[in-house]
Design a protein around this motif. Structure first.
Motif, mmCIF file in Angstrom:
data_model
loop_
_atom_site.group_PDB
_atom_site.id
_atom_site.type_symbol
_atom_site.label_atom_id
_atom_site.label_comp_id
_atom_site.label_asym_id
_atom_site.label_seq_id
_atom_site.Cartn_x
_atom_site.Cartn_y
_atom_site.Cartn_z
ATOM 1 N N ASP A 115 32.241 30.842 44.801
ATOM 2 C CA ASP A 115 32.322 32.295 44.980
ATOM 3 C C ASP A 115 33.646 32.682 45.647
ATOM 4 N N GLN A 166 38.174 31.303 49.665
ATOM 5 C CA GLN A 166 37.929 31.379 51.105
ATOM 6 C C GLN A 166 36.621 30.670 51.470
ATOM 7 N N SER A 189 40.322 35.804 41.693
ATOM 8 C CA SER A 189 40.558 37.091 42.355
ATOM 9 C C SER A 189 41.894 37.695 41.976
ATOM 10 N N LYS A 190 42.949 36.897 42.027
ATOM 11 C CA LYS A 190 44.280 37.429 41.751
ATOM 12 C C LYS A 190 44.659 37.224 40.296
ATOM 13 N N GLY A 214 41.985 39.693 38.508
ATOM 14 C CA GLY A 214 41.585 40.940 39.160
ATOM 15 C C GLY A 214 40.132 40.954 39.611
ATOM 16 N N THR A 245 38.872 40.527 42.549
ATOM 17 C CA THR A 245 38.628 40.797 43.975
ATOM 18 C C THR A 245 37.295 41.522 44.130
ATOM 19 N N GLY A 246 36.400 40.954 44.906
ATOM 20 C CA GLY A 246 35.089 41.562 45.128
ATOM 21 C C GLY A 246 34.026 41.085 44.162
ATOM 22 N N VAL A 247 34.435 40.522 43.020
ATOM 23 C CA VAL A 247 33.444 39.976 42.076
ATOM 24 C C VAL A 247 32.999 38.592 42.545
ATOM 25 N N ARG A 248 33.889 37.904 43.243
ATOM 26 C CA ARG A 248 33.633 36.611 43.890
ATOM 27 C C ARG A 248 33.462 35.484 42.872
#
Lengths: 349, 349
Positions: free
Chosen positions: B49, B52, B192-193, B196, B198-201
């Motif tokens: 996910d 990080q 994420s990058k 795109g 970001t937030g979808v994990r």
């Protein structure tokens, strides 16, 4: 969830990282719907990617230097994560238990609630109610005893209420129905069973502000740090689904699903009971806990699998206290439950 | 993702828990598309996910008894998770560093690559390339030195390639382009990058079967245990999106997005350069790393925020080596980048 996914591809609907603790509207919905009149504030709710992940984040917070107790039998992730984080000692072949873990026996003789008078003090008590696999939900009186026990010992209860929505009697649906629980308990829960979100990955933890270490420092501050560093929020699409499932329409639909699974559980229970086999659970959980006294749970599992082609779960997988039982799930299509019932009856009679 | 979400509500399309390690088709797509000709096998790819979260799962695997090195400056999660897991010592006010963590200075003077001859041995080396925040991508020669250094010291490299898709020159896009890297490195990365998300994990880790502890035990077996106990798979909806983004059409669309952000980066770089300000990064990363020698990065951040209403990130947030710099992101709408460029030019000239 489909709408949220489509919106992400538009200029107006794109959202980047949300708050690590989860979207405020979902945190509020959980506080207001799931914890109505239970005194849980929205900023004590941390949205997660499921209870199993939260268990390990809590273990990371607790570290290797604490002692832990678990129900026996219970969901294996508590013990497994205790081993990984370094709380547990060596595995003892003769007992089937790990050193330094307190196994609290839960069986028909004690109404599936541990005898706290003989339970040693530990720093942490993992307590799953309704219990997976036994299906037993602790009563109000039992939970009052548990909270009192934790308070007397300075223990933290990690209360797993993933199956709470299946409770059909007066048993508390949250540890926070018990006065004083906010000073000793963290509650973890999940949309997986409540809303059929298995694989979508959405859950939550409630860490009350009143819960403090012996030095007075609030546990919520440490948990917030863990969530911000070791996690980065649940999927925004899954969170949109969580919010929808707590709307009026969504919540009513979920309640109908839960009723359906209760009827499935009744079919299983009837099948075994009609054969004179003792069954526990089902009433407050989607699982029936079926007793085969003196028999190996793997042997029973094998026999039912090979002769009836019905998949169950051997009780020994949930700890040594699960020996002599199998867990039977009510999650399935109605025609499958009826067919399984027919096969079990012809096999076992 | 919308199709997958809708399918979950149908009898035919419903899927429950998938493999904890991720769906096989997505693991294969990552091995075949992202790691084409790099010798990565699908069963060495673990879907996560996000990077990080994988960093912290790796820290849980490593435990408190190891020593770690990080680039300075770098993404803060490596140091923060080292602190949480108990590897780091006390914070030193005078240096801005934590005890027991080796900070490998990366600056223009050393081409943003640490001087390995003077770097002490550690058990683990966290290495982010292209680096967040400096935007520097290590060259093939530099990565060969890093792999050799790790091999000589018996260190494990945790290589974060979250920004690899932004590399526009001949720099390796994966540590696994370096011969022998599979014996010393784990690679973590993210959608994420790249897509795109970001937030979808959604992200992944590659743990090669060749990577072993000094006693010969494969690290992949421990990582698999952590993934199965402390994680339970990324959201099935996010995984459907990951698979779509690695299809031919999806991948080409992502490459066009990346080109667009590169043009944004050029706009930022031109703005600062035209003012005689030295800018690094941008070429192989969506970030420009802008140097203000002798000035406090927070002071520069404040001045640009208050006078131009442009949000940047103070370099000091990435470690003491980030002092004197700000990070400027190229993720934004074209008209915003142009407007920011205009304001910066009128403010700073």
């Amino acid at each position: 969830m489909a709408q949220k996914a489509l919106a992400l591809s538009t200029d107006a609907g794109y959202t980047g990282y949300g708050d690590e603790q989860g979207n405020k509207d979902l945190r509020e919905a959980i506080a207001n719907v799931v914890y109505k009149d239970k005194g849980v504030k929205w900023d004590e709710v941390f949205i997660s990617d499921g209870a199993q992940c939260d268990i390990s984040r809590l273990q990371m917070l607790l570290g290797s230097g604490v002692t832990a107790a678990v129900q026996d039998p219970t969901f294996p992730a508590y013990v497994d994560s205790s081993i990984i984080v370094g709380q547990a000692g060596k595995f003892q072949e003769e007992t089937g238990k790990f050193q330094n873990i307190v196994y609290m026996r839960c069986c028909p003789e004690n109404d599936f609630f541990p005898d706290l008078a003989t339970t040693p003090r530990t720093d942490v008590i993992f307590f799953c109610s309704p219990n997976n696999p036994t299906g037993a939900a602790a009563s109000r009186t039992q939970l009052e005893q548990l909270v009192e026990f934790a308070k007397a010992n300075g223990s933290i209860i990690v209360y797993d209420s993933a199956y709470a929505s299946y409770i059909s009697d007066e048993s508390p649906r949250s540890i926070f129905e018990i006065p004083g629980a906010k000073e000793v308990a963290i509650e973890i829960s999940s949309f997986s069973k409540f809303a059929g979100f298995t694989g979508v990955r959405l859950g939550w933890a409630v860490v009350p502000k009143e819960l403090k270490y012996s030095n007075g420092f609030p546990v919520i501050k440490d948990f917030n740090r863990i969530v911000c560093t070791c996690f980065n929020g649940a999927s925004n699409i899954a969170q949109a689904g969580g919010l929808a499932s707590l709307s009026n329409d969504g919540y009513q639909a979920l309640c109908r699903s839960i009723d359906f699974y209760h009827e499935n559980a009744d079919i299983i229970i009837d099948a075994f009971t009609s054969l004179g086999i003792k069954v526990y659970g089902g009433k407050n959980a989607p699982y029936a806990w079926v007793q085969f006294p003196g028999r190996s749970s793997w042997e029973v599992f094998d026999e039912i699998l090979e002769r009836a082609h019905v998949v169950t779960v051997p009780g020994a997988g949930f700890g040594p206290g699960g020996e002599g039982y199998i867990r039977v799930s009510a999650f399935g299509r109605r025609e499958c439950m009826l067919e399984a019932s027919r096969r079990l009856k012809s096999l076992l009679k």
